[in-house]
Design a protein around this motif. Structure first.
Motif, PDB file in Angstrom:
ATOM      1  N   LEU A  27       0.828  -1.200   0.000  1.00 16.12           N
ATOM      2  CA  LEU A  27       0.000   0.000   0.000  1.00 16.12           C
ATOM      3  C   LEU A  27       0.866   1.256   0.000  1.00 16.12           C
ATOM      4  O   LEU A  27       1.745   1.418   0.815  1.00 16.12           O
ATOM      5  N   ALA A  28       0.556   2.153  -0.906  1.00 13.09           N
ATOM      6  CA  ALA A  28       1.400   3.327  -1.096  1.00 13.09           C
ATOM      7  C   ALA A  28       0.810   4.550  -0.435  1.00 13.09           C
ATOM      8  O   ALA A  28      -0.326   4.573  -0.015  1.00 13.09           O
ATOM      9  N   ALA A  29       1.611   5.597  -0.360  1.00 11.47           N
ATOM     10  CA  ALA A  29       1.117   6.880   0.135  1.00 11.47           C
ATOM     11  C   ALA A  29       0.193   7.484  -0.904  1.00 11.47           C
ATOM     12  O   ALA A  29       0.090   7.041  -2.019  1.00 11.47           O
ATOM     13  N   GLY A  30      -0.503   8.550  -0.502  1.00 11.05           N
ATOM     14  CA  GLY A  30      -1.356   9.242  -1.450  1.00 11.05           C
ATOM     15  C   GLY A  30      -2.766   8.721  -1.450  1.00 11.05           C
ATOM     16  O   GLY A  30      -3.434   8.729  -2.470  1.00 11.05           O
ATOM     17  N   ALA A  31      -3.248   8.253  -0.292  1.00 10.04           N
ATOM     18  CA  ALA A  31      -4.568   7.640  -0.252  1.00 10.04           C
ATOM     19  C   ALA A  31      -5.580   8.579   0.372  1.00 10.04           C
ATOM     20  O   ALA A  31      -6.217   9.351  -0.318  1.00 10.04           O
ATOM     21  N   VAL A  32      -5.757   8.512   1.702  1.00  9.42           N
ATOM     22  CA  VAL A  32      -6.801   9.286   2.365  1.00  9.42           C
ATOM     23  C   VAL A  32      -6.240   9.942   3.605  1.00  9.42           C
ATOM     24  O   VAL A  32      -5.625   9.286   4.419  1.00  9.42           O
ATOM     25  N   LEU A  33      -6.467  11.215   3.768  1.00  8.72           N
ATOM     26  CA  LEU A  33      -6.049  11.923   4.974  1.00  8.72           C
ATOM     27  C   LEU A  33      -7.205  11.923   5.952  1.00  8.72           C
ATOM     28  O   LEU A  33      -8.260  12.449   5.670  1.00  8.72           O
ATOM     29  N   LEU A  34      -6.999  11.293   7.114  1.00 11.97           N
ATOM     30  CA  LEU A  34      -8.060  11.197   8.103  1.00 11.97           C
ATOM     31  C   LEU A  34      -7.968  12.344   9.092  1.00 11.97           C
ATOM     32  O   LEU A  34      -6.892  12.711   9.539  1.00 11.97           O
ATOM     33  N   VAL A  62       1.407  -6.790  -5.116  1.00 10.94           N
ATOM     34  CA  VAL A  62       2.530  -7.660  -4.793  1.00 10.94           C
ATOM     35  C   VAL A  62       1.996  -8.902  -4.103  1.00 10.94           C
ATOM     36  O   VAL A  62       1.365  -8.797  -3.069  1.00 10.94           O
ATOM     37  N   THR A  63       2.226 -10.069  -4.666  1.00 10.99           N
ATOM     38  CA  THR A  63       1.882 -11.313  -4.005  1.00 10.99           C
ATOM     39  C   THR A  63       3.065 -11.738  -3.164  1.00 10.99           C
ATOM     40  O   THR A  63       4.172 -11.899  -3.671  1.00 10.99           O
ATOM     41  N   ALA A  64       2.851 -11.918  -1.870  1.00  5.50           N
ATOM     42  CA  ALA A  64       3.960 -12.201  -0.969  1.00  5.50           C
ATOM     43  C   ALA A  64       4.661 -13.494  -1.315  1.00  5.50           C
ATOM     44  O   ALA A  64       5.873 -13.577  -1.286  1.00  5.50           O
ATOM     45  N   THR A  65       3.926 -14.541  -1.623  1.00  2.00           N
ATOM     46  CA  THR A  65       4.504 -15.778  -2.129  1.00  2.00           C
ATOM     47  C   THR A  65       3.500 -16.383  -3.072  1.00  2.00           C
ATOM     48  O   THR A  65       2.366 -15.929  -3.170  1.00  2.00           O
ATOM     49  N   THR A  66       3.874 -17.430  -3.770  1.00  2.00           N
ATOM     50  CA  THR A  66       2.941 -18.092  -4.672  1.00  2.00           C
ATOM     51  C   THR A  66       2.215 -19.222  -3.987  1.00  2.00           C
ATOM     52  O   THR A  66       1.393 -19.886  -4.589  1.00  2.00           O
ATOM     53  N   LEU A 136       6.444   0.469   3.488  1.00  2.00           N
ATOM     54  CA  LEU A 136       6.423  -0.452   2.361  1.00  2.00           C
ATOM     55  C   LEU A 136       6.307   0.280   1.024  1.00  2.00           C
ATOM     56  O   LEU A 136       6.784  -0.220  -0.002  1.00  2.00           O
ATOM     57  N   ALA A 137       5.694   1.470   1.041  1.00  2.00           N
ATOM     58  CA  ALA A 137       5.536   2.232  -0.195  1.00  2.00           C
ATOM     59  C   ALA A 137       6.871   2.696  -0.756  1.00  2.00           C
ATOM     60  O   ALA A 137       6.963   3.036  -1.937  1.00  2.00           O
ATOM     61  N   ASP A 138       7.902   2.722   0.092  1.00  2.00           N
ATOM     62  CA  ASP A 138       9.214   3.186  -0.352  1.00  2.00           C
ATOM     63  C   ASP A 138      10.117   2.044  -0.822  1.00  2.00           C
ATOM     64  O   ASP A 138      11.267   2.285  -1.188  1.00  2.00           O
ATOM     65  N   LEU A 139       9.606   0.820  -0.791  1.00  2.00           N
ATOM     66  CA  LEU A 139      10.425  -0.340  -1.132  1.00  2.00           C
ATOM     67  C   LEU A 139      10.227  -0.760  -2.579  1.00  2.00           C
ATOM     68  O   LEU A 139       9.159  -0.575  -3.158  1.00  2.00           O
ATOM     69  N   GLY A 186      -2.890   4.072   3.100  1.00  2.00           N
ATOM     70  CA  GLY A 186      -2.062   3.126   2.369  1.00  2.00           C
ATOM     71  C   GLY A 186      -0.660   2.974   2.900  1.00  2.00           C
ATOM     72  O   GLY A 186       0.165   2.334   2.267  1.00  2.00           O
ATOM     73  N   GLN A 187      -0.356   3.572   4.039  1.00  2.00           N
ATOM     74  CA  GLN A 187       1.011   3.512   4.555  1.00  2.00           C
ATOM     75  C   GLN A 187       1.140   2.416   5.611  1.00  2.00           C
ATOM     76  O   GLN A 187       0.471   2.458   6.643  1.00  2.00           O
ATOM     77  N   TYR A 188       2.006   1.461   5.347  1.00  2.00           N
ATOM     78  CA  TYR A 188       2.309   0.390   6.294  1.00  2.00           C
ATOM     79  C   TYR A 188       3.814   0.285   6.475  1.00  2.00           C
ATOM     80  O   TYR A 188       4.575   0.421   5.521  1.00  2.00           O
ATOM     81  N   TYR A 189       4.201   0.034   7.719  1.00  2.00           N
ATOM     82  CA  TYR A 189       5.615   0.041   8.096  1.00  2.00           C
ATOM     83  C   TYR A 189       6.016  -1.295   8.711  1.00  2.00           C
ATOM     84  O   TYR A 189       5.201  -1.971   9.346  1.00  2.00           O
ATOM     85  N   ILE A 190       7.287  -1.639   8.547  1.00  2.00           N
ATOM     86  CA  ILE A 190       7.842  -2.828   9.177  1.00  2.00           C
ATOM     87  C   ILE A 190       9.125  -2.451   9.896  1.00  2.00           C
ATOM     88  O   ILE A 190       9.920  -1.637   9.397  1.00  2.00           O
TER      89      ILE A 190
END
Length: 421
Positions: A27-34, A62-66, A136-139, A186-190
């Motif tokens: 999920l990328a940036a640029g989605a919804v500002l709450l 992106v499919t994480a695995t098949t 994740l959006a920066d990867l 859309g922003q998720y971090y690890i």
């Protein structure tokens, strides 16, 4: 007795299956500002009619695995023990780290006891509470795939499906809701706290607005805890690009009402006589139980249904980890207090949803319907009440596998209404 728990609390027996969402989106940036208040989410704007197909110009599929989304051991079979899950997750984390630059590795790795661990997760948007680690959006695609594979190694099939549903629900709102602002859904971090290992303690932290996983893995004692973890959902029901109806919390709702419906009228009156509590991210907590129904008031079959409900939070990994966590909770279940408010039937077309809390020496779970759409209105879709829920799981005896108290650094924590759940 332990073998019995492995059988009784196998996740496929506990949860009502949910439809799997589309392949997990990076999920990328640029989605919804709450817009937010101290309830975590509030406010509303005009609705818009969703188009037939989701907008994906700011995202990449992106499919994480098949393979199926399940925890697997090194032989390719489903992991059933804590040790297998720790080994597999550590290996997936190392594989992810191998895809990163030195700068990225520095950004994703923290010392195990870094206090950032206790202040970088929340139900508030990332513009208010900055998450730790890498967005994740920066990867690059390869890096996203490797990052999401860490989740697959850690989580059970059911828990992974729930997480996918939560994340894609956020993406659904980003695509269809009335807010067009550059935003946060859309922003998720690890992030990792401590070096990934199958012999010592380390933590996986993963999340965004409606998700905050904190999984501590300790290979030296073969133990995994998800305390504290935030699961949220908005909307509760949506349709993915293939036309499949997705209900990420259907298993939780089904288990909650199975427990409620098992109670006598007198028990239900006691259950609804107390105040539903909320111990939020960003808060230190005394985990006070208050009034309500206690485990000692329940029959054996009712206790089983309550444990099955709690397994949606404490049973997010393999069978052994789930069994061990539930056995610990069951040992003090008689002094655990359950409170409930809101609707008494599972009908999302009526009322404003449900709230409940479960508070005992070894478990704290709060579930609250949020009475506000936070500008995430979609025509014909419920995004408040039933359709907007925040939950929290904490362990008063083992938060972060080390400390009961969480630092209240943001000034945006709890209070009635779910200040950080």
């Amino acid at each position: 007795m332990h073998a019995g728990f492995l059988s009784r609390f196998h996740r496929s027996d506990v949860d009502t299956p949910v439809h799997r969402a589309r392949p997990l989106t990076a999920l990328a940036a640029g989605a919804v500002l709450l817009s937010v208040t101290l309830t975590g989410c509030a406010g509303a704007t005009a609705s818009v009619e969703p188009t037939a197909t989701a907008t994906t110009s700011v995202t990449q599929e992106v499919t994480a695995t098949t393979t199926a989304a399940t925890t697997t051991d090194t032989d390719g079979t489903s992991a059933t023990t804590t040790a297998e899950t720790i080994t597999d997750t550590a290996a997936a984390a190392e594989a992810f780290l191998a895809t990163l630059s030195d700068e990225q590795r520095d950004a994703v790795l923290y010392a195990f006891d870094d206090e950032t661990k206790t202040t970088s997760w929340s139900n508030f948007p990332v513009t208010f509470v900055q998450r730790a680690g890498l967005n994740l959006a920066d990867l690059a695609d390869e890096q996203k795939t490797a990052a999401l594979a860490v989740l697959e190694s850690l989580l059970s099939d059911e828990a992974h499906a729930t997480v996918v549903g939560i994340m894609n629900g956020d993406q659904y709102l980003a695509d269809y809701s009335s807010s067009g602002d550059a935003g946060v859904l859309g922003q998720y971090y690890i992030a990792f706290f401590g070096d990934p290992s199958d012999t010592s303690s380390w933590e996986v932290q993963f999340g965004g607005h409606h998700l905050g996983i904190n999984a501590t893995l300790d290979g030296s004692t073969d133990a995994i805890t998800f305390a504290p973890t935030h699961l949220g959902v908005q909307p509760a029901v949506y349709t993915d690009d293939s036309g499949t109806e997705i209900q990420p919390f259907d298993g939780i709702y089904t288990a909650a009402f199975a427990f409620y419906n098992s109670l006598t009228a007198e028990q239900q009156a006691t259950l609804t006589s107390g105040d539903v509590s909320m111990c939020a991210p960003g808060d230190t907590c005394d985990f006070s139980a208050g009034a309500g129904l206690t485990g000692a008031d329940l029959t054996d079959s009712q206790k089983q249904l309550l444990l099955e409900l709690m397994a949606n939070w404490v049973g997010m990994a393999d069978e052994q980890t789930t069994a061990d966590a539930l056995a610990k909770i069951e040992a003090t279940l008689d002094t655990t207090v359950i409170a409930w408010s809101g609707e008494t039937t599972y009908d999302m077309t009526t009322g404003d949803g449900i709230n409940f809390s479960i508070s005992g020496p070894n478990v704290y779970i709060a579930f609250q319907a949020q009475q506000g759409s936070a500008g995430a209105d979609v025509a014909g879709v419920t995004t408040s009440g039933w359709g907007h829920v925040h939950t929290i799981y904490r362990d008063p005896s083992n938060d972060y596998a080390s400390s009961v108290e969480q630092q209240a650094s943001t000034g945006m924590g709890g209070g009635p209404g779910g200040g950080g759940a």
